[in-house]
Design a protein around this motif. Structure first.
Motif, short mmCIF file in Angstrom:
data_model
loop_
_atom_site.label_atom_id
_atom_site.label_comp_id
_atom_site.label_asym_id
_atom_site.label_seq_id
_atom_site.Cartn_x
_atom_site.Cartn_y
_atom_site.Cartn_z
N ILE B 150 0.85 -1.19 0.00
CA ILE B 150 0.00 0.00 0.00
C ILE B 150 0.89 1.24 0.00
N ILE B 151 0.70 2.07 -1.04
CA ILE B 151 1.43 3.33 -1.12
C ILE B 151 0.44 4.44 -0.80
N ALA B 152 0.73 5.20 0.26
CA ALA B 152 -0.18 6.25 0.73
C ALA B 152 0.30 7.60 0.22
N CYS B 176 -1.32 2.99 12.45
CA CYS B 176 -1.23 1.76 13.22
C CYS B 176 -1.45 0.52 12.35
N ALA B 177 -1.74 0.70 11.07
CA ALA B 177 -1.78 -0.45 10.16
C ALA B 177 -0.35 -0.81 9.77
N ASN B 178 -0.12 -2.07 9.47
CA ASN B 178 1.25 -2.56 9.27
C ASN B 178 1.79 -2.29 7.87
N GLY B 179 2.94 -1.63 7.79
CA GLY B 179 3.68 -1.61 6.54
C GLY B 179 3.18 -0.66 5.47
N ILE B 180 2.46 0.38 5.86
CA ILE B 180 2.07 1.43 4.91
C ILE B 180 3.32 2.19 4.47
N MET B 181 3.47 2.44 3.17
CA MET B 181 4.62 3.21 2.68
C MET B 181 4.11 4.53 2.12
N VAL B 182 4.85 5.61 2.37
CA VAL B 182 4.32 6.95 2.13
C VAL B 182 5.23 7.72 1.17
N VAL B 183 4.62 8.59 0.37
CA VAL B 183 5.39 9.52 -0.46
C VAL B 183 5.06 10.96 -0.04
N ASP B 186 1.15 15.46 -2.21
CA ASP B 186 0.82 15.76 -3.61
C ASP B 186 1.76 15.09 -4.60
N ASN B 187 2.54 14.11 -4.15
CA ASN B 187 3.50 13.48 -5.06
C ASN B 187 2.89 12.25 -5.73
N GLY B 188 1.89 12.48 -6.56
CA GLY B 188 1.23 11.39 -7.26
C GLY B 188 2.19 10.67 -8.18
N TYR B 189 3.03 11.44 -8.82
CA TYR B 189 4.01 10.86 -9.73
C TYR B 189 4.97 9.91 -8.97
N GLY B 190 5.39 10.30 -7.80
CA GLY B 190 6.28 9.43 -7.01
C GLY B 190 5.59 8.13 -6.60
N ALA B 191 4.30 8.22 -6.28
CA ALA B 191 3.55 7.01 -5.92
C ALA B 191 3.48 6.06 -7.11
N ALA B 192 3.24 6.62 -8.31
CA ALA B 192 3.19 5.78 -9.51
C ALA B 192 4.54 5.12 -9.76
N MET B 193 5.62 5.87 -9.57
CA MET B 193 6.96 5.30 -9.76
C MET B 193 7.26 4.23 -8.72
N GLY B 194 6.83 4.43 -7.48
CA GLY B 194 7.00 3.41 -6.46
C GLY B 194 6.28 2.13 -6.85
N ALA B 195 5.04 2.29 -7.33
CA ALA B 195 4.27 1.12 -7.79
C ALA B 195 4.99 0.43 -8.95
N TYR B 196 5.54 1.23 -9.84
CA TYR B 196 6.24 0.69 -11.01
C TYR B 196 7.46 -0.14 -10.59
N ARG B 197 8.20 0.36 -9.60
CA ARG B 197 9.34 -0.42 -9.10
C ARG B 197 8.88 -1.77 -8.55
N ILE B 198 7.75 -1.77 -7.85
CA ILE B 198 7.23 -3.03 -7.31
C ILE B 198 6.78 -3.96 -8.44
N LEU B 199 6.02 -3.40 -9.40
CA LEU B 199 5.46 -4.23 -10.48
C LEU B 199 6.56 -4.86 -11.33
N MET D 193 7.59 -4.71 7.40
CA MET D 193 6.24 -5.10 7.00
C MET D 193 5.93 -4.65 5.58
N GLY D 194 6.40 -3.45 5.22
CA GLY D 194 6.20 -2.98 3.84
C GLY D 194 6.90 -3.91 2.86
N ALA D 195 8.12 -4.31 3.20
CA ALA D 195 8.86 -5.26 2.35
C ALA D 195 8.12 -6.58 2.25
N TYR D 196 7.57 -7.01 3.38
CA TYR D 196 6.85 -8.29 3.41
C TYR D 196 5.62 -8.25 2.49
N ARG D 197 4.90 -7.12 2.52
CA ARG D 197 3.75 -6.99 1.61
C ARG D 197 4.19 -7.10 0.15
#
Lengths: 204, 204, 204, 204, 204, 204, 204, 204
Positions: B150-152, B176-183, B186-199, D193-197
């Motif tokens: 999850i990229i927030a 308090c949720a586990n493992g949320i990653m944040v950019v 207003d950095n929508g572009y960074g979130a897309a790039m983070g998703a791209y690295r994962i994909l 946890m983020g890595a684990y996801r």
């Protein structure tokens, strides 16, 4: 005002507090001290052996109120045991004011299903006090599910950007749920007094 | 790196941008400009009439990508129409990178039932990007219900203590949720790039 | 929830707002838009000529509520004309919800005698909403004189260290008066909703 | 969710923690406690002598996981020994989740040649976690050299404007490298946890 | 002091500035105005048609200095065209003081290889001024590679947590590279003056 | 780089530090540890009895440098004895690098006449380092009177709005004196290194 | 109180202001409006053609006070023309209250010799008001040279860390000179009123 | 200046302080040390057995001044016993300067009637010093009721948003009462010196 007296204990010496409390005792009045440190509490308990001191919250009550409290009017909702120091400050302040609040300690935002199961039970209370540290999102979810007055209490529990409670405070103030009312960080006593002001109107 | 080039448009003049884009065009490359102001976009669209410009997000794409995009890999979740300027920045950046993301715009924390109905549909996506302004609690609730990365993305939408997006940012960081990653805000572009690295890892 | 819908107008385009309002009109529902900018209000008033728009607060109400409102339940207290944009946001939101609040605009902390003269008249209200910018001390003084629920609303009016409203917000949160409840800076609508949650309990 | 339970140890008393852990033990479950202070750890180790406690990070694991861990999937990159308290929190959380991460502790931004020599070795990992205090620039340089998902963890190590970790956090959030994802200051557990996801998606 | 006079233009009216400049002209002195807005510059250029005005930086110089400038003493390093408003403020202030600085605009932290190629060429300069917005990590990497005095200039370019330049400023102040010296956000003129103080010592 | 190694001592354990220092000793190198706490210093002094430890600053030097130091190149100016912990950090770091700096401890902004009497004596130094806490105005006054490179060091000494050193830092960064260069709060070592970078240019 | 009325003009509409001023005029009272924007001032000057409006400060006075003012009691000290908007707010507020203050605009901290020449002339005033933006060090130097009451006024003039005036405010509050008293950023009117309170005591 | 010397004790060692005080004693001068910690005070009292040390405020006076002090010139107003550490710092500094100030410790904003009863008694003082922590509203109310010079002193007493004293400071700076003058948080000594500067003018 007609409110009973409450004493902020954190910055007063044990000597000063004992002096104040003796004057209350002589007038046959009860008194509540908040945020009392454990070392000073020991000295106060020696001076007033029938008093109540709650270690978790630092609440000291000259004449413990445990009978004839009104039940079912206030619920204190929190996510876990880390916030108990504020949950109990609210609980004992309400006891001092004549109410037996119900403490619900195991509902959190990250596990929303547990909260959903409690919605019906929560509908009967007249005021909901919601306590949360870290990201402070619990009052928003509760406020979206229930229609009573909601008093949100941010706590100082957290680290990093949540250290000191400002993250929780700002979350509660900018909540997208309608009509959440907020008190200062760690101000459990203020939340209890806010509830008391509401309950006085409800009954009159 | 092997990543395609992306140009930050907000602080460059139209002249400089046109010059840069012409050099890309000559090399038969595509290019993406982010956070482009409308006035400057008019001049760019005259120079490159086949390009795409999205008014909501300020995204400008030299050669619009609309075919052969991969579907079903990323969902972009938000609470309403106020955050569309970031939702679309993510959407078009992912399109530029070859993905057709799904936009889910009507789920909010204060109405948690609407979100619960979507949980099953959301399970099929490989990455969830959650966008929120004001108190920013949505990623926490999503993170408690679903197990994918999850990229927030906090947005600057809000007022008072939420103005500028810091309240939402801090909520997401201290979730308090586990493992949320944040950019960044207003950095929508960074979130897309983070998703791209994962994909890229998921497919390899 | 059972609450009537309220729409945050500041970040939505006139087109989007008109579309939303038409769907409410078709369902014969009323609707309230908050923080609407004047330029966009002009377009909405053309589309819905029977609607109400208050320039001071930016409140737009699809079907103005002016009859059969309940009087004498809420007082909105402020120090002067600078905070009228929030006083009116509260006033019209309460009207939308069925209440005719009383606006008291000329009492300030620096002239405490004027406030003292009004104390008796204020005792009859069920909820007091106190609005203040700059140093935000008015709710503290009111809270020391009166026992009803008090909702404090900081405004962004001020300059220097008071710019943006944080000084007023922090004053209200750390008030030495008992049980003051606070909403976000400039969140008049939230204060009205908080009052509404209380009034629903009082009547039931 | 299906995630294994993890307990925030810093604000719970030893009594409460032992009680929670005993209930896990009875259910034959493993459990992880984070940010446990040394004094409390002594009491827990007496109660659970087969458990693991890492002094550097304050990690306590009920049933140490040391066998059959998956190697070569995650690298934890940091500049030196000052950040080991977070490097180890990540390492042991990943061990608890079934992964044997590789710790690379001697690369820094001010000596970029050392990092360049490791680039090829780093290409094989599926996720890179980069830990840094002070100015927090390491994830930016790593992100410019490598294409995997990068989770950046700011630490509270530093003084002056870097005290508490906000300087490092803001550097990571505003990084000019593409697609860096960030967790809270000192939140090593959240990074794991983020890595684990992500790793769950990679394998499925 | 013996320094030439420099005038802060942003908050003075065109009338006041023209008056000041005429008195310099009468004394046959040169003068430099910084951060002059374009509208006011138009009026000044009419009054002093032989003066120089640089639109990017807002620098106005009464008698342009272009000949006999000392070359090869200062390099101004930045990552791209967004920071040119400060790069040019430094460049023209140094020209005013007698130096022809070299501008190197295409090296960034996220693409560290481009910077490495320039290291040898940079070794000949006596002072390095490094300009960066967003996360501001460039001076750290330069400082790790080169041994000259390094003056770091944070710029206000960025958004979210980088808005206004504080993220870049704090990065530079807490740099893990040795002996980086920093000036105020957007203070290109101050960086040039700092370099000038050093160069005066080097030559004497 | 060619710089001698310097070790940040505050966050490393005595064991780790002794190990590092032994490896330096074996290579017959000198080493400097900064911000070493007194308790840990005791253990290091036992391990390396010929080393130097300065209690005021927490500086530890493996092989004290006291002979053949260059005099008359750097002056360290401060207002009084409160800032000696940073004055000495600068002094010993410069000694480690081969310079015998002059410490001038009794000049303050509020007593400007004392400073004026020293102006002539200060003109001979090549670099001036000015240390100040509280409001941090000393570098501005020095910078208005003298033309050498000035490195300003804010200290964390102060209370109220000056607590932690940010007031002094911001004063120095926004100084109306020309070309003041600033390092992080309490970063005496960085100021010494900045001076060293300048002095290397001056001599070459 | 017995103080004459003063009206904060920035947030009131021209209509509201004219209405208020007409009521003063009818009662044959004078009135002062502060921080009035130029557009609104045009409308007020049409309605009250004998009034005074000062463009620099935004001060509007219904009946200009220019005769029989008391001279030689207050000096307003500042560094240059950038702060004239506050210097004049103080000057005209004092005129309204019956005092002809002396404005000294050309003394700054970075050129301390100019200030020293004025010390004798300044000794005759009963109150000194010192105005400064940027780093705000002027009151400290003045306070070290002179023994009268000193009211320090920070202004919002500055950029980077000095933007908005907080750097100057904090410098003044943490001044190492004895007994400096401070008002809000840009609060020239408050400084004049503070001086007036003192002067009333001096004369009585 | 002609002011008597005052020594900031918090950051100087007992040795350094004793040395300074002995030199005063030899010159037959009095001396005042502020913010002295209790441990260090013990050593100073042994060295100077006739000195005065006040535990509440940390004030140490070499030759206690208790006779021939001027009465009735300054009142120190506060809400309760929590702020006594600053009330006494003011009281003893004024005693050192020759004044016997009156301490009024039981008036607060939340109980405004108690304050109203004291208004007539307060009118006789030449300067009012008002001390408050938490929300810091007391000077505003006092300033609205009385016309003398008012020096407001914020204290660090409070928690949540009031922690450290910034909430009280900002309230005082943005007060809607006219002409309140403010000193740094916890700067009782500065308030006394400000009053002393005023009283010198009043008498002359």
């Amino acid at each position: 005002m007609g409110f009973q007296e409450i004493i902020y204990g954190a910055t007063k010496s044990a000597e000063v507090l004992i002096e104040i409390l003796e004057s209350y005792q002589e007038q046959k009045l009860n008194a509540l001290v908040t945020k009392l440190q454990i070392e000073k509490a020991g000295r106060l308990m020696k001076a007033f052996p029938n008093a109540l001191f709650d270690r978790d919250s630092g609440i000291f009550m000259l004449k413990p109120q445990e009978q004839n409290l009104r039940k079912g009017e206030v619920a204190i909702i929190s996510a876990g045991t880390s916030d108990i120091f504020i949950v109990n400050e609210i609980y004992y302040t309400l006891a001092y004011l004549g109410f037996d609040a119900e403490r619900i300690n195991d509902v959190g935002v990250a596990g929303v299903h547990r909260l959903l199961k409690k919605v019906d039970a929560l509908k009967k209370f007249k005021v909901l006090i919601v306590v949360a540290g870290f990201e402070g999102a619990l009052p928003t979810v509760v406020g979206g599910l229930l229609q009573q007055p909601i008093i949100a209490v941010p706590t100082s529990i957290g680290y990093g950007v949540a250290e000191g409670g400002n993250a929780a405070l700002n979350t509660m103030l900018s909540s997208c749920a309608n009509g959440i009312m907020v008190v200062n960080i760690d101000n459990g006593y203020g939340a209890a007094m806010g509830a008391y002001r509401i309950l006085k109107q409800v009954r009159e």
